[in-house]
Design a protein around this motif. Structure first.
Motif, short mmCIF file in Angstrom:
data_model
loop_
_atom_site.label_atom_id
_atom_site.label_comp_id
_atom_site.label_asym_id
_atom_site.label_seq_id
_atom_site.Cartn_x
_atom_site.Cartn_y
_atom_site.Cartn_z
N GLY A 15 2.53 -6.33 -10.17
CA GLY A 15 3.89 -6.12 -10.42
C GLY A 15 4.17 -4.79 -11.25
O GLY A 15 5.22 -4.12 -10.97
N ASN A 16 3.06 -4.56 -12.14
CA ASN A 16 3.44 -3.28 -12.72
C ASN A 16 3.06 -1.96 -11.81
O ASN A 16 3.70 -0.87 -12.14
N ALA A 18 3.68 -2.26 -8.65
CA ALA A 18 4.59 -2.17 -7.42
C ALA A 18 5.93 -3.05 -7.87
O ALA A 18 6.07 -4.01 -7.32
N PRO A 19 6.69 -2.61 -8.67
CA PRO A 19 7.79 -3.36 -9.47
C PRO A 19 8.75 -3.52 -8.61
O PRO A 19 9.60 -4.74 -8.82
N GLU A 20 8.90 -3.00 -7.44
CA GLU A 20 10.10 -3.16 -6.46
C GLU A 20 9.99 -4.36 -5.30
O GLU A 20 10.66 -4.76 -4.97
N MET A 21 8.57 -4.94 -5.75
CA MET A 21 8.23 -5.70 -4.63
C MET A 21 8.47 -7.29 -5.20
O MET A 21 8.25 -7.54 -6.43
N ASP A 22 8.77 -8.15 -4.24
CA ASP A 22 8.92 -9.53 -4.53
C ASP A 22 7.84 -10.38 -4.25
O ASP A 22 7.06 -10.49 -3.29
N LEU A 36 2.27 -4.05 0.31
CA LEU A 36 2.92 -3.31 -0.88
C LEU A 36 2.86 -1.83 -0.88
O LEU A 36 3.40 -1.18 -1.46
N ASP A 42 -2.92 3.89 -6.97
CA ASP A 42 -2.02 2.67 -7.45
C ASP A 42 -3.21 1.41 -7.43
O ASP A 42 -3.50 0.79 -8.54
#
Length: 81
Positions: A15-16, A18-22, A36, A42
């Protein structure tokens, strides 16, 4: 450390990256880089973050084990036992 704890830490670090992903909706068998849209930098940042959090050395030859969420959890679980 159990599988759920490893999964939670991996998802937190993911999440750090790819913060925009659920991340709740991620299929455990899906290729994380494709799902992602993670580039190689990354992915290296993710590997570094996992190393810092769990203290697991992840040699480059083992990177394919981290391509899916399920594979990563299994691999890290094996390395932590």
């Amino acid at each position: 450390m159990n599988e759920n704890e490893i999964r939670a830490i991996f998802l937190e670090e993911l999440g750090n990256i790819a913060p925009e992903m659920d991340l709740v909706q991620i299929d455990s068998a899906a290729d994380l880089r494709e799902t992602l849209d993670i580039d190689s930098m990354d992915f290296l940042n993710l590997v570094t973050a996992i190393h810092r959090r769990l203290g697991v050395d992840i040699p480059e030859l083992d990177y394919p084990n981290l391509v899916t969420l399920g594979g990563a959890v299994r691999y890290l679980g094996d390395r932590l036992t």
